[in-house]
Design an enzyme around this catalytic site. Structure first.
Site, short mmCIF file in Angstrom:
data_model
loop_
_atom_site.label_atom_id
_atom_site.label_comp_id
_atom_site.label_asym_id
_atom_site.label_seq_id
_atom_site.Cartn_x
_atom_site.Cartn_y
_atom_site.Cartn_z
CB SER A 229 65.07 29.97 14.27
OG SER A 229 64.77 29.89 15.65
CG ASP B 271 53.32 35.09 25.40
OD1 ASP B 271 54.06 34.24 25.93
OD2 ASP B 271 52.44 35.71 26.03
CG ASP C 115 54.63 23.19 21.03
OD1 ASP C 115 55.68 23.87 20.94
OD2 ASP C 115 54.13 22.88 22.11
CE LYS D 224 64.64 12.47 15.04
NZ LYS D 224 65.39 13.63 15.47
NE ARG E 200 59.61 18.09 14.41
CZ ARG E 200 60.59 17.78 15.26
NH1 ARG E 200 61.62 17.08 14.88
NH2 ARG E 200 60.54 18.20 16.51
CE1 TYR F 2 64.74 16.20 27.72
CE2 TYR F 2 63.47 17.17 25.93
CZ TYR F 2 63.96 17.23 27.22
OH TYR F 2 63.67 18.31 28.01
#
Length: 197
Positions: free
Chosen positions: A12, A44, A73, A176, A182, A155
């Site tokens: 999100s 979770d 992640d 970037k 990514r 960061y």
């Protein structure tokens, strides 16, 4: 004409979703995010690695929505402080509080001579059948003593890329995407996604 494949981004975070759209829509994929759906179960993230956490997210959302899901992640790894913040990057000092996270990092590195660091991304695409594709991306740099630049998040203002002589927050979105962890993982994904599909 065949409809374009739809992929739901299990995030999100509007910044991440924008980066994914910029990289994947030109390939002909329709990109949605979990913000477009109501019935997303709680996730979770109890994995021990970036890949495990990305897989947990992808599996949970793909099964709930019965559509292909892309999740990542990502995190900052600073070897001099035992690999912190690592998989806890987003919630290092408070949940998704960029300012607090950056302050904690600077405090932890106050007396460190070695400020080398790298960002790591694990991307997982999963079909509702459980079929999984995993790619990674890394960008190396160092942590500055104070933030620079306005165009990043997380960061980025502290993460200096020596080859560019700029922080990630001083780069345009296009710049970037070309060098970021990514962006590099997405490039690998672009190369293999159509065949895997």
């Amino acid at each position: 004409m065949a409809t374009k494949p739809e992929i739901v981004i299990a995030s999100s975070n509007p910044n991440k979703i924008r980066e994914f759209k910029e990289m994947l829509e030109p390939l002909g994929f329709t990109i949605k995010s979990i913000a477009d759906f109501d019935n997303i179960p709680a996730i979770d993230e109890n994995g021990k690695t970036f890949e495990e956490n990305a897989t947990i997210k992808a599996q949970t959302v793909a099964q709930a929505l019965q559509v292909p899901v892309l999740t990542d992640d990502s995190g900052l790894v600073v070897p001099a402080i035992n690999g912190e913040p690592g998989i806890y990057s987003a919630r290092y000092a408070g949940d998704h509080d960029d300012e607090a996270n950056n302050q904690k990092l600077l405090k932890r590195l106050q007396h460190a001579d070695d400020r080398n660091a790298y960002f790591h991304t694990s991307l997982v695409v999963m079909k509702p059948t459980g079929e999984k594709l995993h790619v990674t991306g890394i960008v190396s740099g160092e942590i500055l003593t104070e933030p620079r630049g306005e165009n990043g998040f997380g960061y980025d203002p502290l993460f200096y890329v020596p080859t560019l002589q700029k922080t990630l927050a001083e780069l345009t979105d296009d710049e970037k995407n070309q060098v970021s962890h990514r962006g590099r993982a997405l490039e690998k994904l672009q190369q293999v996604l159509n065949d895997w599909w």
